[in-house]
Design a protein around this motif. Structure first.
Motif, mmCIF file in Angstrom:
data_model
loop_
_atom_site.group_PDB
_atom_site.id
_atom_site.type_symbol
_atom_site.label_atom_id
_atom_site.label_comp_id
_atom_site.label_asym_id
_atom_site.label_seq_id
_atom_site.Cartn_x
_atom_site.Cartn_y
_atom_site.Cartn_z
ATOM 1 N N GLY A 108 12.226 40.461 -1.700
ATOM 2 C CA GLY A 108 12.472 41.440 -0.639
ATOM 3 C C GLY A 108 11.787 42.766 -0.885
ATOM 4 O O GLY A 108 12.261 43.810 -0.427
ATOM 5 N N LEU A 109 10.663 42.745 -1.598
ATOM 6 C CA LEU A 109 9.924 43.966 -1.899
ATOM 7 C C LEU A 109 8.584 43.945 -1.186
ATOM 8 O O LEU A 109 8.139 42.905 -0.697
ATOM 9 N N ASN A 110 7.920 45.100 -1.163
ATOM 10 C CA ASN A 110 6.588 45.159 -0.572
ATOM 11 C C ASN A 110 5.531 45.029 -1.661
ATOM 12 O O ASN A 110 5.824 45.057 -2.847
ATOM 13 N N LEU A 111 4.275 44.864 -1.235
ATOM 14 C CA LEU A 111 3.179 44.662 -2.174
ATOM 15 C C LEU A 111 2.904 45.915 -3.009
ATOM 16 O O LEU A 111 3.121 47.038 -2.557
ATOM 17 N N GLY A 112 2.402 45.692 -4.204
ATOM 18 C CA GLY A 112 1.948 46.795 -5.047
ATOM 19 C C GLY A 112 3.017 47.342 -5.975
ATOM 20 O O GLY A 112 4.219 47.251 -5.708
ATOM 21 N N ILE A 113 2.564 47.914 -7.081
ATOM 22 C CA ILE A 113 3.453 48.525 -8.073
ATOM 23 C C ILE A 113 3.918 49.909 -7.635
ATOM 24 O O ILE A 113 5.017 50.350 -7.978
ATOM 25 N N LYS A 114 3.097 50.583 -6.842
ATOM 26 C CA LYS A 114 3.380 51.959 -6.470
ATOM 27 C C LYS A 114 4.759 52.113 -5.840
ATOM 28 O O LYS A 114 5.127 51.378 -4.927
ATOM 29 N N GLY A 115 5.526 53.066 -6.368
ATOM 30 C CA GLY A 115 6.846 53.368 -5.834
ATOM 31 C C GLY A 115 7.974 52.543 -6.408
ATOM 32 O O GLY A 115 9.152 52.877 -6.214
ATOM 33 N N LYS A 116 7.664 51.457 -7.134
ATOM 34 C CA LYS A 116 8.709 50.612 -7.707
ATOM 35 C C LYS A 116 9.363 51.331 -8.895
ATOM 36 O O LYS A 116 8.727 52.116 -9.589
ATOM 37 N N SER A 117 10.631 51.024 -9.121
ATOM 38 C CA SER A 117 11.373 51.645 -10.226
ATOM 39 C C SER A 117 11.415 50.696 -11.424
ATOM 40 O O SER A 117 11.650 49.495 -11.271
ATOM 41 N N PHE A 118 11.212 51.248 -12.613
ATOM 42 C CA PHE A 118 11.113 50.457 -13.838
ATOM 43 C C PHE A 118 12.044 51.008 -14.910
ATOM 44 O O PHE A 118 12.182 52.227 -15.056
ATOM 45 N N ILE A 119 12.642 50.107 -15.667
ATOM 46 C CA ILE A 119 13.385 50.458 -16.884
ATOM 47 C C ILE A 119 12.697 49.758 -18.051
ATOM 48 O O ILE A 119 12.423 48.562 -17.992
ATOM 49 N N ILE A 120 12.418 50.514 -19.106
ATOM 50 C CA ILE A 120 11.736 49.988 -20.289
ATOM 51 C C ILE A 120 12.717 49.977 -21.449
ATOM 52 O O ILE A 120 13.340 50.994 -21.755
ATOM 53 N N GLN A 121 12.889 48.841 -22.105
ATOM 54 C CA GLN A 121 13.677 48.790 -23.329
ATOM 55 C C GLN A 121 12.733 48.643 -24.510
ATOM 56 O O GLN A 121 12.020 47.657 -24.638
ATOM 57 N N GLY A 122 12.725 49.653 -25.366
ATOM 58 C CA GLY A 122 11.810 49.658 -26.503
ATOM 59 C C GLY A 122 10.606 50.529 -26.206
ATOM 60 O O GLY A 122 9.851 50.257 -25.281
ATOM 61 N N PHE A 123 10.431 51.597 -26.980
ATOM 62 C CA PHE A 123 9.315 52.516 -26.749
ATOM 63 C C PHE A 123 8.392 52.516 -27.964
ATOM 64 O O PHE A 123 7.906 53.538 -28.413
ATOM 65 N N GLY A 124 8.185 51.298 -28.505
ATOM 66 C CA GLY A 124 7.195 51.136 -29.564
ATOM 67 C C GLY A 124 5.830 50.929 -28.946
ATOM 68 O O GLY A 124 5.577 51.335 -27.807
ATOM 69 N N ASN A 125 4.949 50.272 -29.673
ATOM 70 C CA ASN A 125 3.577 50.105 -29.210
ATOM 71 C C ASN A 125 3.505 49.426 -27.843
ATOM 72 O O ASN A 125 2.820 49.892 -26.931
ATOM 73 N N VAL A 126 4.233 48.310 -27.677
ATOM 74 C CA VAL A 126 4.173 47.553 -26.424
ATOM 75 C C VAL A 126 4.821 48.330 -25.285
ATOM 76 O O VAL A 126 4.254 48.456 -24.192
ATOM 77 N N GLY A 127 6.007 48.862 -25.527
ATOM 78 C CA GLY A 127 6.708 49.591 -24.485
ATOM 79 C C GLY A 127 5.972 50.828 -24.016
ATOM 80 O O GLY A 127 5.915 51.118 -22.817
ATOM 81 N N ARG A 128 5.387 51.559 -24.955
ATOM 82 C CA ARG A 128 4.643 52.782 -24.603
ATOM 83 C C ARG A 128 3.446 52.463 -23.723
ATOM 84 O O ARG A 128 3.232 53.091 -22.681
ATOM 85 N N HIS A 129 2.646 51.492 -24.156
ATOM 86 C CA HIS A 129 1.434 51.192 -23.397
ATOM 87 C C HIS A 129 1.759 50.558 -22.046
ATOM 88 O O HIS A 129 1.121 50.882 -21.034
ATOM 89 N N THR A 130 2.741 49.680 -22.008
ATOM 90 C CA THR A 130 3.119 49.074 -20.730
ATOM 91 C C THR A 130 3.560 50.139 -19.740
ATOM 92 O O THR A 130 3.122 50.158 -18.580
ATOM 93 N N SER A 131 4.426 51.037 -20.189
ATOM 94 C CA SER A 131 4.931 52.080 -19.291
ATOM 95 C C SER A 131 3.819 53.037 -18.870
ATOM 96 O O SER A 131 3.818 53.541 -17.742
ATOM 97 N N THR A 132 2.841 53.267 -19.750
ATOM 98 C CA THR A 132 1.708 54.131 -19.384
ATOM 99 C C THR A 132 0.899 53.507 -18.256
ATOM 100 O O THR A 132 0.564 54.181 -17.267
ATOM 101 N N PHE A 133 0.581 52.225 -18.381
ATOM 102 C CA PHE A 133 -0.191 51.543 -17.332
ATOM 103 C C PHE A 133 0.599 51.456 -16.028
ATOM 104 O O PHE A 133 0.036 51.595 -14.941
ATOM 105 N N VAL A 134 1.897 51.236 -16.127
ATOM 106 C CA VAL A 134 2.750 51.182 -14.930
ATOM 107 C C VAL A 134 2.756 52.525 -14.225
ATOM 108 O O VAL A 134 2.628 52.606 -12.994
ATOM 109 N N GLN A 135 2.896 53.598 -15.001
ATOM 110 C CA GLN A 135 2.912 54.934 -14.406
ATOM 111 C C GLN A 135 1.576 55.255 -13.753
ATOM 112 O O GLN A 135 1.534 55.833 -12.649
ATOM 113 N N GLU A 136 0.470 54.887 -14.403
ATOM 114 C CA GLU A 136 -0.853 55.139 -13.823
ATOM 115 C C GLU A 136 -1.048 54.393 -12.508
ATOM 116 O O GLU A 136 -1.807 54.842 -11.638
#
Length: 507
Positions: free
Chosen positions: A250-278
């Motif tokens: 029930g969502l629309n196309l694209g990552i833009k505007g979607k809400s995300f929760i990240i568990q773990g802010f190590g190497n994987v979590g940091r880079h994933t969240s950076t790309f998501v934010q960009e």
């Protein structure tokens, strides 16, 4: 101690949580649920029912301890003299799950909950992961049972070097045998120590290929640090570019505007969240060991600012532009579009699955969702993108690094200038023939004539690997009427079975 073939009924004690919620990223397992090794076996069995492989081949590659947990399991114990003069006995493991392809490949983690079952499960997962993304490795995994935050740099170096020397003695490491990599609690520095120790003990022209995830100065490769997070992002992006996938939520196309929760802010979590934010996604919460953050602005957390704060203070707790939450397990239960567990296994279980409010769970960590929890989540209509595919970016780029070390030359060195020269000549001809005397600006010419660097090759190769595999997983799930995890295991199983047949192991 080398444990060879593990017999029927072999079990090690499982950890049991006594609290209502998991409050630590080192937590092991919710009471009454499968161990991680058993969970891998459950997922394997579910896919094996759909596989075309014969029972004898399935039994050979099966990960369950009741048949054959791993081809080899090495248990180590060695003393460490600490800086205060005391002596501590260190426990460590290296598991080699499958030798259907060599070398075997898998990370080394340092954590206080490391034990044999977990190590074997992670090794089995690596076998299936490498097969899924079509990388010519068998699966392996290593673990050192220590909390790396409780040791000084010299003590950690002593632990890693002694661990490596024991692996060398037992022929559990080498460019053609077993190639470790970083995992939870380890990074480029530890990999550099491993390489140096191996090369001191073995005269090997390909010695630098004995381990991946090294610093660039030691034969590492551009893009390895962000590889796992970037691989997660590529699959996430493709999911949200698929109308069938987003419509089911029930969502629309694209990552833009979607809400995300990240568990773990190590190497994987940091880079994933950076790309998501960009890409325009909003990071509304981050759960991390020692405290988490909740965005109160509505615009999402600034990942770069959080990372800089973490580098300065050693924690994200207390970040001034967000609300700090000490009970980080509660952050997983906040309403969001996407929940990305990027810490350790068994973080979503029957104790909290009913309270998860995400529409999509993206497994950046290994085994973060237990099988019983998966059933509960799917009954609620939550889709899970499985770890087997999502976090394969790390081993994919490790494969590129291994190839680079074996070839003794970095990617692009022989071709970059030639590409640039050819592109400049082409632009000159086009400007002369069709430019009516006009020339492109130097800035535009620079962009159009740029030759591919090693980082470009790595990014392109990773994107190709993740996208091709995602399409195969998505199509297999649709054709076979199963979820994405079962489809991923099914693809891996059938590729391993085909390898056995080609090698003549089975008729």
């Amino acid at each position: 101690m080398l444990i060879g073939s593990l017999g029927k009924g072999f079990r090690l004690p499982r950890g049991i949580l006594s609290k209502q919620h998991c409050t630590s990223l080192y937590s092991t397992i919710w009471q009454g649920e499968p161990t991680f090794l058993e969970a891998v076996d459950i997922y394997f069995e579910k896919a094996a029912k759909l596989a075309a492989a014969t029972p004898d081949i399935l039994n050979q590659i099966k990960s369950a301890s009741k048949l054959q947990a791993c081809n080899n399991l090495l248990k180590l114990q060695f003393p460490l003299k600490r800086s205060d003069g005391t002596v501590q006995l260190i426990e460590a493991y290296r598991a080699q799950h499958s030798h259907h392809r060599l070398p075997v490949k898998g990370g080394i983690r340092m954590a206080p909950n490391v034990e044999a079952n977990e190590t074997m499960a992670l090794a089995a997962l690596m076998t299936f992961k490498c097969a899924l993304v079509d990388i010519p490795f068998g699966g392996a995994k290593g673990g050192i049972k220590v909390d790396p935050t409780k040791y000084c740099l010299l003590e950690k170096e002593a632990i890693v070097r002694r661990y490596t020397s024991e692996l060398v003695k037992k022929s559990f490491i080498g460019p053609a045998l077993d190639v470790p990599a970083p995992d939870y609690g380890t990074g480029p520095q530890e990999m550099a120590w491993i390489k140096d120790t191996y090369e001191q003990l073995r005269s090997d022209i390909n010695g630098s290929a004995c381990v991946t995830g090294k610093p660039l100065e030691e034969g590492g490769i551009h893009g390895r640090q962000e590889a796992t997070g970037l691989g997660v992002f590529y699959c996430l992006r493709e999911f949200f570019n698929s109308e069938d996938c987003v419509n089911s939520l029930g969502l629309n196309l694209g990552i833009k505007g979607k809400s995300f929760i990240i568990q773990g802010f190590g190497n994987v979590g940091r880079h994933t969240s950076t790309f998501v934010q960009e890409a325009g996604g909003r990071i509304i919460a981050i759960a991390e060991l020692g405290g988490g953050l909740v965005d109160e602005s509505g615009a999402g957390l600034d990942v770069g600012q959080v990372q800089r704060y973490q580098e300065q203070h050693g924690t994200i707790s207390g970040f001034p532009r967000a609300k700090t939450v000490l009970e980080t397990s509660s952050l997983l239960e906040l309403p969001c579009d996407v929940l990305i567990p990027a810490a350790l296994e068994s973080q979503i279980h029957t104790g909290n699955a009913a309270r998860i409010q995400a529409k999509l769970i993206v497994e950046a960590a290994n085994g973060p969702v237990t099988p019983p929890a998966e059933k509960l989540l799917e009954e609620k209509g939550i889709i899970i993108l499985p770890d087997l595919l999502l976090n394969a970016g790390g081993v994919t780029v490790s494969y590129f690094e291994w190839l680079k070390n074996l070839n003794h030359i970095h990617f692009g060195r022989m071709s970059r200038r030639m590409e640039e020269h050819g592109k400049k000549e082409l632009l000159n001809v086009l400007e002369h023939q069709f430019g009516n005397g006009n020339r492109l600006s130097e800035e535009v010419r620079k962009v159009l004539t740029k030759g591919n660097t090693e980082a470009d090759f790595v990014s392109s190769g990773l994107e190709e690997t993740m996208l091709v595999t995602w399409e195969k997983v998505k199509n297999t799930a649709k054709q076979r009427g199963c979820n994405f995890r079962t489809a991923a295991y099914l693809i891996a199983i059938e590729r391993i079975a085909a390898c056995y047949k080609v090698n003549g192991i089975f008729p």
